[in-house]
Enzyme design. Sequence first.
Site, PDB file in Angstrom:
ATOM      1  N   MET A  62      29.905  58.715 130.157  1.00  0.00           N
ATOM      2  CA  MET A  62      30.631  59.941 129.835  1.00  0.00           C
ATOM      3  C   MET A  62      30.199  60.492 128.482  1.00  0.00           C
ATOM      4  O   MET A  62      30.065  61.709 128.300  1.00  0.00           O
ATOM      5  CB  MET A  62      32.140  59.691 129.841  1.00  0.00           C
ATOM      6  CG  MET A  62      32.969  60.956 129.691  1.00  0.00           C
ATOM      7  SD  MET A  62      32.713  62.149 131.040  1.00  0.00           S
ATOM      8  CE  MET A  62      33.899  61.542 132.240  1.00  0.00           C
TER       9      MET A  62
ATOM     10  N   GLN B 229      48.431  34.219 107.580  1.00  0.00           N
ATOM     11  CA  GLN B 229      48.623  34.873 108.877  1.00  0.00           C
ATOM     12  C   GLN B 229      49.899  35.713 108.909  1.00  0.00           C
ATOM     13  O   GLN B 229      50.598  35.783 109.926  1.00  0.00           O
ATOM     14  CB  GLN B 229      48.601  33.850 110.023  1.00  0.00           C
ATOM     15  CG  GLN B 229      47.216  33.241 110.219  1.00  0.00           C
ATOM     16  CD  GLN B 229      47.042  32.540 111.544  1.00  0.00           C
ATOM     17  OE1 GLN B 229      47.983  31.989 112.105  1.00  0.00           O
ATOM     18  NE2 GLN B 229      45.815  32.536 112.052  1.00  0.00           N
TER      19      GLN B 229
END
Length: 571
Positions: free
Chosen positions: A475, A118
């Site tokens: 859109m 990580q």
Amino acid sequence: MEKDSQVLSGADIFFECLKREKVEYIFGYPGGAVLKLYEHLYDVDFLKHILVRHEQGAVHMAEGYAKASGKVGVVLVTSGPGATNTVTGIADAYMDSVPIVVFTGQVPSHLIGNDAFQEADIVGITRPITKHNFLVRNINELALTIRKAFFIAATGRPGPVVVDLPKDVINSKTKFEYPVDVDLRGYKPIYKGHTNQIKKAAEIISKSKRPLLYVGGGVIMSGGTNELALLARENKFPVTMTLQGLGAFPGTDDLSLGMLGMHGTYWANQAVNNCDLLISLGARFDDRVTGRLDTFATKAFKIHVDIDPTCIDKNVIVDLPIVGDVKHIMAEIAAELNSPPDTNEWLAQIKEWKKECPMHYDNDGRLRTEFVIEKISEKTKGNAVVVTDVGQHQMWTAQYFKYNYPRSNITSGGLGTMGFSVPAAIGASFAVQDRPIISISGDGGFQMNMQELITASYNKVPVKFFIINNSFLGMVRQWQELFHAEKYSFTDLRASNPDFMKVGEAFNIESYSTENPNEVDSLLDKAFSINDRPVLIEFKVVKEDMVFPMVPSGGSISDMIVKRLNPKRMT
């Protein structure tokens, strides 16, 4: 009890600094690299931690909180994927100049660069999309770094700051000293305008015949709405606003021209084309405003007021730059302006443009977004915090909702981030308790962060979640119809959308749905009567509607498309 000069752990120093910065809320998600911070957070009583369901949601919540309150929004996440999940929100805050501080956990210092579990170089990743970022290498630098982060985020042109906290720094100990004053070499924001520039501006304004105030979000950030109102009203200057500037000047005022640009009003764009003086106040000449640069406001002398000197002459070369805080500079110009121009003829011409091409929509018994927005505006009288997502509904809200107060319009402008509205509205609800908080999303954008409905439900925030469902990525579909041979490639959501009422109910949120215009009034009344928990309403609107006016990408604002030439009806 003050903790100055005491030996404290990095975790203790972290929270003591947040206390000194008067942080009220922190939006976050725990993980291995920040477990020591969360251990201490368990006993912290001066702020409230809001557990999100995705780190992107945390950043948008911090943005919503910051935009609604004017304070710095704060985020806490773990290392690796926790940090990288914040990137879209950070980029959004950077584009829209939102003051947030994002604290990310990091692997221990000696493992940095070793591809540890990580690990992610979040400082490197976010360098292009932050105002500044820090990797704290030494416990002795922690308090000063946090102080710098808040100072940088909130001053000058606001923006996001990332502070990366290695695990060993959080666990280490040192004597705590809180730095009240911050002196950063090379960072000295200018707030007052240059006297000679102010005098020149006043002189040019007094000689103009067709002045126009072009207002951006900087006026709201600076707290300069009263100064704007005085400057405009005392001198009868028309005012047009960017998407982020809406609310800086009352939308119901006769001098308001509404929004300009790609989906701006016809009369605002005509005023830009024909003004002889354009005064830009806290705006950055975005491409969605200017269209083709060589055709933008060609008849106008241009004055640009901005606190960020790098914005001046970046997109549009101006005739008179004034660097400084727009709140102060508007007051300075007003004080210097002894003989304002006569604008009666100019205002009469703008009125004619309004009559020539008014805002309108079809009324054929079907439910339309414009009708819904108008009803919301009427019922709130513009006194609500409206948080829009991105797409057609965003532009219709900008056109049909009459914003009468600052910090009422919260939206993703520069980055255009779908999924913004749901979490940002939740964040805004922690900042504002005396006005309705309304989230307006399209069906596409709503699904991008709808997991945060559980955050709303758990915290019982009184957000009104309104979904404008046209079963399309509206859109994009509009552009496909106009410019891409009507090939509706992967924008049709009719077969894949969920049952939004069931989605809301699954999160324990009272939910409604309608496609009948006659039910809108009663459903809105129901939503506004619920103030102790969230509520969700799906409005099933016409699928084929398009937003007009519209300036084609790369076109001149003189080339506005004001209506559909070949009406269609989708079944």
